[in-house]
Design a protein around this motif. Structure first.
Motif, PDB file in Angstrom:
ATOM      1  N   LEU A 102      55.814 -28.111  60.808  1.00 52.56           N
ATOM      2  CA  LEU A 102      55.312 -26.776  61.147  1.00 52.56           C
ATOM      3  C   LEU A 102      56.299 -25.664  60.831  1.00 52.56           C
ATOM      4  N   GLY A 103      57.568 -25.998  60.816  1.00 55.56           N
ATOM      5  CA  GLY A 103      58.592 -24.956  60.708  1.00 55.56           C
ATOM      6  C   GLY A 103      59.013 -24.533  62.099  1.00 55.56           C
ATOM      7  N   LYS A 104      60.274 -24.170  62.276  1.00 53.52           N
ATOM      8  CA  LYS A 104      60.811 -23.900  63.608  1.00 53.52           C
ATOM      9  C   LYS A 104      60.067 -22.771  64.329  1.00 53.52           C
ATOM     10  N   GLU A 105      59.787 -21.669  63.628  1.00 57.67           N
ATOM     11  CA  GLU A 105      59.150 -20.528  64.276  1.00 57.67           C
ATOM     12  C   GLU A 105      57.747 -20.879  64.774  1.00 57.67           C
ATOM     13  N   THR A 106      56.936 -21.487  63.907  1.00 61.40           N
ATOM     14  CA  THR A 106      55.581 -21.886  64.309  1.00 61.40           C
ATOM     15  C   THR A 106      55.635 -22.922  65.424  1.00 61.40           C
ATOM     16  N   PHE A 107      56.564 -23.868  65.285  1.00 64.50           N
ATOM     17  CA  PHE A 107      56.720 -24.921  66.292  1.00 64.50           C
ATOM     18  C   PHE A 107      57.027 -24.326  67.666  1.00 64.50           C
ATOM     19  N   ASP A 108      58.011 -23.436  67.727  1.00 72.57           N
ATOM     20  CA  ASP A 108      58.423 -22.842  68.999  1.00 72.57           C
ATOM     21  C   ASP A 108      57.296 -22.025  69.630  1.00 72.57           C
ATOM     22  N   LYS A 109      56.612 -21.233  68.804  1.00 78.72           N
ATOM     23  CA  LYS A 109      55.524 -20.399  69.324  1.00 78.72           C
ATOM     24  C   LYS A 109      54.344 -21.253  69.794  1.00 78.72           C
ATOM     25  N   TYR A 110      54.076 -22.325  69.073  1.00 78.15           N
ATOM     26  CA  TYR A 110      52.958 -23.201  69.442  1.00 78.15           C
ATOM     27  C   TYR A 110      53.244 -23.883  70.773  1.00 78.15           C
ATOM     28  N   VAL A 111      54.455 -24.401  70.929  1.00 74.81           N
ATOM     29  CA  VAL A 111      54.843 -25.062  72.186  1.00 74.81           C
ATOM     30  C   VAL A 111      54.758 -24.076  73.342  1.00 74.81           C
TER      31      VAL A 111
END
Length: 306
Positions: A198-207
């Motif tokens: 997902l990529g770090k930014e998408t991953f963090d926002k999704y979580v």
């Protein structure tokens, strides 16, 4: 996404409401979004192998193994809301165990009967609440990771998994899918694989967004509202105490001061809205057994908010 919008729009024109909830009604089978996948190279389906007893290639087996290995960590994407896990329960055709089969319809991963150009792998857990783009991304990445690493899946399960004892499932190495969204997000947070996909930014926002959904759903007394509407149940002192402890636990883990304000507003407004909705449904006063005082449902959350 376009299809869902189109269906909802047409339904609205006819005075109807189209729901894509995974489990819109208790006691009946839910709405899944089974995802079928196959890989082609130079116009040839690389999942097919006429010399194999099941008609599957080495790549197909490794693809299945990759999905099974990463399944717990990608469940928060394939099943992204609280209601998703109301569907993933035994007795309603939806999968609850991580297993595969070419003949049995109950496992998580199934290989449909079609062979040759139609050879494909079917993942049965995704539902209509999932973002199809993210779902396809993580599923394909998981399968390709299995091919890259040459993974081999566990033995195909030929019998009905739900009829197996827990000991038999343990011996067969069959794991459970996450039982709720919170458990799914915990698994996702531990996965470097999902973060890379997902990529770090998408991953963090999704979580972060998914945890907010989980928190709001708990505050919203979803289980209580369902029970109250059906059985005219009452909120008790025990319920209030349990929820208060839950709120306190959440705030203990909040790190940013600004988040405390946001969470406080969400807590207050959601509890208030929930009780007003409950009041409209029941059309009667709900008895809060709090120091044996009967009060209307919208008074208590208002006092708590203050």
């Amino acid at each position: 996404m376009t299809f869902k919008l189109t269906v909802k729009t047409i339904a609205k024109r006819h005075g109807l409401y189209a729901s894509f909830m995974p489990k819109p009604k208790y006691g009946v089978c839910g709405s899944g979004m089974h995802t079928n996948m196959s890989l082609f190279k130079e116009g040839k389906n690389i999942f097919a192998d006429e010399n194999d007893e099941r008609g599957l290639s080495k790549e197909a087996y490794s693809f299945i193994a990759g999905i099974m290995e990463h399944m717990r960590s990608i469940s928060a994407i394939t099943n992204p809301i609280v209601n998703s896990y109301k569907r993933l329960v035994p007795g309603y055709e939806a999968p609850t165990y991580i297993a595969w089969s070419a003949t049995n319809r109950s496992p998580l991963v199934r290989v449909p009967a079609a062979r040759g150009v139609g050879t494909r792998v079917e993942l049965r857990c995704p539902d209509c609440a999932a973002n199809p783009y993210l779902t396809l991304a993580v599923c394909l990445a998981a399968g390709l990771d299995g091919i890259k690493r040459g993974l081999v899946p566990k033995e195909s399960v030929q019998q009905d998994i739900y009829s197996m004892t827990s000991k038999e499932r343990d011996e067969a190495g069959i794991e459970n899918l996450p039982k709720n969204l919170y458990e799914a997000v915990k698994e996702m947070k531990k996965s470097s694989f999902v973060k890379d996909v997902l990529g770090k930014e998408t991953f963090d926002k999704y979580v972060y967004a998914t945890m907010i959904i989980q928190m709001v759903s708990n505050i919203f007394y979803i289980e209580f509202v369902n029970e109250a509407v059906e059985n005219y149940s009452f909120i008790t002192k025990k319920t209030i105490i349990v929820r208060s402890i839950y709120f306190a636990a959440i705030f203990l883990f909040v790190r940013k001061p600004t988040d405390v304000i946001i969470y406080s507003v969400v807590v207050s407004m959601t509890v208030l809205l929930n009780n007003v909705i409950s009041f409209c449904y029941l059309k009667r006063n709900i008895k809060f057994d709090f120091y044996n005082i009967k009060i209307k449902p919208y008074i208590f959350p208002l006092v708590v908010s203050l």
